[in-house]
Design a protein around this motif. Structure first.
Motif, PDB file in Angstrom:
ATOM      1  N   GLY A   1      40.729  44.728  38.425  1.00  0.00           N
ATOM      2  CA  GLY A   1      40.493  45.696  37.366  1.00  0.00           C
ATOM      3  C   GLY A   1      41.595  46.724  37.246  1.00  0.00           C
ATOM      4  O   GLY A   1      41.944  47.145  36.141  1.00  0.00           O
ATOM      5  N   MET A   2      42.163  47.138  38.411  1.00  0.00           N
ATOM      6  CA  MET A   2      43.144  48.214  38.407  1.00  0.00           C
ATOM      7  C   MET A   2      44.580  47.701  38.330  1.00  0.00           C
ATOM      8  O   MET A   2      45.387  48.197  37.547  1.00  0.00           O
ATOM      9  N   CYS A   3      44.918  46.718  39.182  1.00  0.00           N
ATOM     10  CA  CYS A   3      46.280  46.180  39.201  1.00  0.00           C
ATOM     11  C   CYS A   3      46.410  44.937  38.333  1.00  0.00           C
ATOM     12  O   CYS A   3      47.500  44.395  38.177  1.00  0.00           O
ATOM     13  N   GLY A   4      45.276  44.477  37.813  1.00  0.00           N
ATOM     14  CA  GLY A   4      45.285  43.297  36.968  1.00  0.00           C
ATOM     15  C   GLY A   4      46.268  43.383  35.815  1.00  0.00           C
ATOM     16  O   GLY A   4      46.968  42.406  35.524  1.00  0.00           O
ATOM     17  N   PRO A   5      46.359  44.539  35.127  1.00  0.00           N
ATOM     18  CA  PRO A   5      47.303  44.636  34.016  1.00  0.00           C
ATOM     19  C   PRO A   5      48.735  44.275  34.396  1.00  0.00           C
ATOM     20  O   PRO A   5      49.484  43.746  33.565  1.00  0.00           O
ATOM     21  N   ILE A   6      49.140  44.555  35.637  1.00  0.00           N
ATOM     22  CA  ILE A   6      50.477  44.168  36.079  1.00  0.00           C
ATOM     23  C   ILE A   6      50.563  42.652  36.184  1.00  0.00           C
ATOM     24  O   ILE A   6      51.548  42.037  35.766  1.00  0.00           O
ATOM     25  N   ALA A   7      49.500  42.039  36.730  1.00  0.00           N
ATOM     26  CA  ALA A   7      49.478  40.579  36.860  1.00  0.00           C
ATOM     27  C   ALA A   7      49.506  39.907  35.495  1.00  0.00           C
ATOM     28  O   ALA A   7      50.089  38.824  35.338  1.00  0.00           O
ATOM     29  N   PHE A   8      48.898  40.557  34.496  1.00  0.00           N
ATOM     30  CA  PHE A   8      48.846  39.967  33.159  1.00  0.00           C
ATOM     31  C   PHE A   8      50.239  39.814  32.555  1.00  0.00           C
ATOM     32  O   PHE A   8      50.485  38.885  31.775  1.00  0.00           O
ATOM     33  N   VAL A   9      51.139  40.766  32.870  1.00  0.00           N
ATOM     34  CA  VAL A   9      52.447  40.796  32.202  1.00  0.00           C
ATOM     35  C   VAL A   9      53.583  40.313  33.108  1.00  0.00           C
ATOM     36  O   VAL A   9      54.748  40.531  32.803  1.00  0.00           O
ATOM     37  N   LEU A  10      53.258  39.670  34.215  1.00  0.00           N
ATOM     38  CA  LEU A  10      54.309  39.140  35.080  1.00  0.00           C
ATOM     39  C   LEU A  10      55.173  38.152  34.304  1.00  0.00           C
ATOM     40  O   LEU A  10      54.648  37.322  33.551  1.00  0.00           O
ATOM     41  N   PRO A  11      56.484  38.216  34.471  1.00  0.00           N
ATOM     42  CA  PRO A  11      57.380  37.306  33.740  1.00  0.00           C
ATOM     43  C   PRO A  11      57.383  35.900  34.343  1.00  0.00           C
ATOM     44  O   PRO A  11      58.391  35.416  34.856  1.00  0.00           O
ATOM     45  N   LEU A  12      56.229  35.227  34.291  1.00  0.00           N
ATOM     46  CA  LEU A  12      56.090  33.885  34.844  1.00  0.00           C
ATOM     47  C   LEU A  12      56.594  32.840  33.853  1.00  0.00           C
ATOM     48  O   LEU A  12      56.516  33.027  32.636  1.00  0.00           O
ATOM     49  N   ASP A  13      57.065  31.744  34.402  1.00  0.00           N
ATOM     50  CA  ASP A  13      57.494  30.621  33.572  1.00  0.00           C
ATOM     51  C   ASP A  13      56.249  29.852  33.129  1.00  0.00           C
ATOM     52  O   ASP A  13      55.633  29.145  33.925  1.00  0.00           O
ATOM     53  N   ARG A  14      55.865  29.985  31.879  1.00  0.00           N
ATOM     54  CA  ARG A  14      54.645  29.356  31.380  1.00  0.00           C
ATOM     55  C   ARG A  14      54.840  27.892  31.009  1.00  0.00           C
ATOM     56  O   ARG A  14      53.885  27.216  30.645  1.00  0.00           O
ATOM     57  N   THR A  15      56.074  27.400  31.106  1.00  0.00           N
ATOM     58  CA  THR A  15      56.348  26.019  30.704  1.00  0.00           C
ATOM     59  C   THR A  15      56.393  25.058  31.885  1.00  0.00           C
ATOM     60  O   THR A  15      56.349  23.848  31.688  1.00  0.00           O
ATOM     61  N   ASN A  16      56.498  25.581  33.094  1.00  0.00           N
ATOM     62  CA  ASN A  16      56.608  24.743  34.280  1.00  0.00           C
ATOM     63  C   ASN A  16      55.579  25.209  35.309  1.00  0.00           C
ATOM     64  O   ASN A  16      55.706  26.298  35.871  1.00  0.00           O
TER      65      ASN A  16
ATOM     66  N   MET B   1      43.648  37.959  42.202  1.00  0.00           N
ATOM     67  CA  MET B   1      44.861  38.399  41.528  1.00  0.00           C
ATOM     68  C   MET B   1      45.592  37.213  40.901  1.00  0.00           C
ATOM     69  O   MET B   1      46.223  37.349  39.849  1.00  0.00           O
ATOM     70  N   SER B   2      45.497  36.038  41.529  1.00  0.00           N
ATOM     71  CA  SER B   2      46.109  34.839  40.950  1.00  0.00           C
ATOM     72  C   SER B   2      45.376  34.424  39.686  1.00  0.00           C
ATOM     73  O   SER B   2      46.003  34.028  38.693  1.00  0.00           O
ATOM     74  N   ILE B   3      44.046  34.520  39.726  1.00  0.00           N
ATOM     75  CA  ILE B   3      43.257  34.199  38.533  1.00  0.00           C
ATOM     76  C   ILE B   3      43.638  35.136  37.391  1.00  0.00           C
ATOM     77  O   ILE B   3      43.761  34.717  36.234  1.00  0.00           O
ATOM     78  N   ALA B   4      43.848  36.412  37.727  1.00  0.00           N
ATOM     79  CA  ALA B   4      44.238  37.384  36.702  1.00  0.00           C
ATOM     80  C   ALA B   4      45.580  37.009  36.090  1.00  0.00           C
ATOM     81  O   ALA B   4      45.774  37.106  34.877  1.00  0.00           O
ATOM     82  N   ALA B   5      46.528  36.576  36.940  1.00  0.00           N
ATOM     83  CA  ALA B   5      47.856  36.209  36.444  1.00  0.00           C
ATOM     84  C   ALA B   5      47.806  34.956  35.577  1.00  0.00           C
ATOM     85  O   ALA B   5      48.520  34.844  34.574  1.00  0.00           O
ATOM     86  N   TYR B   6      46.956  34.001  35.960  1.00  0.00           N
ATOM     87  CA  TYR B   6      46.864  32.743  35.218  1.00  0.00           C
ATOM     88  C   TYR B   6      46.035  32.879  33.942  1.00  0.00           C
ATOM     89  O   TYR B   6      46.339  32.277  32.921  1.00  0.00           O
ATOM     90  N   SER B   7      44.968  33.658  34.027  1.00  0.00           N
ATOM     91  CA  SER B   7      44.003  33.692  32.927  1.00  0.00           C
ATOM     92  C   SER B   7      44.153  34.888  32.000  1.00  0.00           C
ATOM     93  O   SER B   7      43.462  34.960  30.982  1.00  0.00           O
ATOM     94  N   GLY B   8      44.998  35.839  32.373  1.00  0.00           N
ATOM     95  CA  GLY B   8      45.148  37.017  31.534  1.00  0.00           C
ATOM     96  C   GLY B   8      43.994  37.977  31.733  1.00  0.00           C
ATOM     97  O   GLY B   8      43.368  38.023  32.801  1.00  0.00           O
ATOM     98  N   ASN B   9      43.683  38.734  30.696  1.00  0.00           N
ATOM     99  CA  ASN B   9      42.641  39.761  30.785  1.00  0.00           C
ATOM    100  C   ASN B   9      41.250  39.106  30.728  1.00  0.00           C
ATOM    101  O   ASN B   9      40.581  39.111  29.709  1.00  0.00           O
ATOM    102  N   PHE B  10      40.856  38.514  31.884  1.00  0.00           N
ATOM    103  CA  PHE B  10      39.606  37.767  31.905  1.00  0.00           C
ATOM    104  C   PHE B  10      38.396  38.640  32.207  1.00  0.00           C
ATOM    105  O   PHE B  10      37.267  38.157  32.224  1.00  0.00           O
ATOM    106  N   LEU B  11      38.615  39.940  32.470  1.00  0.00           N
ATOM    107  CA  LEU B  11      37.506  40.846  32.760  1.00  0.00           C
ATOM    108  C   LEU B  11      37.367  41.865  31.631  1.00  0.00           C
ATOM    109  O   LEU B  11      38.336  42.522  31.260  1.00  0.00           O
ATOM    110  N   SER B  12      36.174  41.977  31.116  1.00  0.00           N
ATOM    111  CA  SER B  12      35.906  42.976  30.083  1.00  0.00           C
ATOM    112  C   SER B  12      35.865  44.366  30.722  1.00  0.00           C
ATOM    113  O   SER B  12      35.756  44.503  31.947  1.00  0.00           O
ATOM    114  N   VAL B  13      35.953  45.388  29.919  1.00  0.00           N
ATOM    115  CA  VAL B  13      35.892  46.760  30.428  1.00  0.00           C
ATOM    116  C   VAL B  13      34.568  46.999  31.139  1.00  0.00           C
ATOM    117  O   VAL B  13      34.520  47.629  32.208  1.00  0.00           O
ATOM    118  N   THR B  14      33.490  46.486  30.566  1.00  0.00           N
ATOM    119  CA  THR B  14      32.165  46.646  31.181  1.00  0.00           C
ATOM    120  C   THR B  14      32.118  46.000  32.557  1.00  0.00           C
ATOM    121  O   THR B  14      31.609  46.586  33.521  1.00  0.00           O
TER     122      THR B  14
END
Length: 236
Positions: free
Chosen positions: A18-33, A173-186
């Motif tokens: 919830g707190m550090c997830g936003p950083i995981a969301f925007v990691l410059p990962l290679d989405r093609t490989n 944290m890996s799920i957050a990086a792979y799935s993006g913002n998978f947790l709602s605010v609630t």
């Protein structure tokens, strides 16, 4: 007790998502490989764990000094009580206005700026650096883990405790990086409300450890904790 760091990290990673997830969301990962993306993500986690382990060395040394004074058992109880009280009565004040803490907030600001610059870079070393800097960001859960590192009583055990804490945060944290913002605010709010119960559980474990109630592994009677300042001399 050293494995409580892994438990705290795993259960507490609900808070991390919830707190550090936003950083995981925007990691410059290679989405093609997929393979390269996985290795990059592990590099990010390795950077965070490196920071936690280094900080654990410092706090483990602090605990070592107290243990040599014969305070290990009492210290385990005290730190456990502090963890419980911190969870029950969080100190949410206007600490940012405190001049004493100004250098700390300046350092945090610089870490955030450096982190922001690295997020723009896609070089191979970027993910490790991002993780390393991420480990220095203020986090109440990390502070609780550091109490555990002090209670370990040595530099290497304090480092291992914090490393296990970091490893415990990897799955969510890996799920957050792979799935993006998978947790709602609630959902984030609900998860954050559950974190104090996790901290209380770990605090109670440390209290039991210090009481020496004769419970194997959990609260051994002899504790094996007393560190003598001087060596026993035996005259043949």
């Amino acid at each position: 007790m050293i494995y409580s760091g892994l438990i705290l990290g795993f259960l507490g990673s609900l808070h991390c998502a919830g707190m550090c997830g936003p950083i995981a969301f925007v990691l410059p990962l290679d989405r093609t490989n997929a393979v390269r993306r996985f290795l990059q993500l592990m590099g990010y986690h390795a950077g965070r764990i490196t920071t936690y382990a280094l900080i654990g060395v410092l706090f483990g040394l602090i605990g070592r000094g107290l243990f040599i004074s014969g305070m290990q058992q009492r210290l385990s109880v005290v730190l456990g009580v502090i963890m419980v009280l911190a969870a029950l009565f969080p100190l949410i004040g206007k600490a940012g206005n405190n001049r004493i803490l100004a250098p700390f907030y300046l350092m945090v600001s610089r870490v955030k700026n450096a982190l922001g610059e690295r997020l723009k870079d896609r070089s191979p070393a970027t993910l490790y650096t991002i993780g390393f800097l991420n480990g220095f960001l203020p986090c109440g859960l990390v502070y609780m883990a550091l109490f555990g590192a002090i209670a370990m009583g040595s530099a290497w055990q304090g480092s291992l405790y914090m490393a296990l804490f970091g490893m415990g945060t990897i799955p969510l944290m890996s799920i957050a990086a792979y799935s993006g913002n998978f947790l709602s605010v609630t959902m984030r709010n609900r998860l954050n409300k559950a974190i104090p119960y996790v901290v209380i559980l770990i605090g109670v474990l440390f209290v039991l450890r210090g009481l020496g109630l004769g419970i194997p592994y959990l609260s051994p009677s002899d504790m094996n904790l007393a560190v003598k300042a001087g060596a026993d001399c035996v005259t043949p």
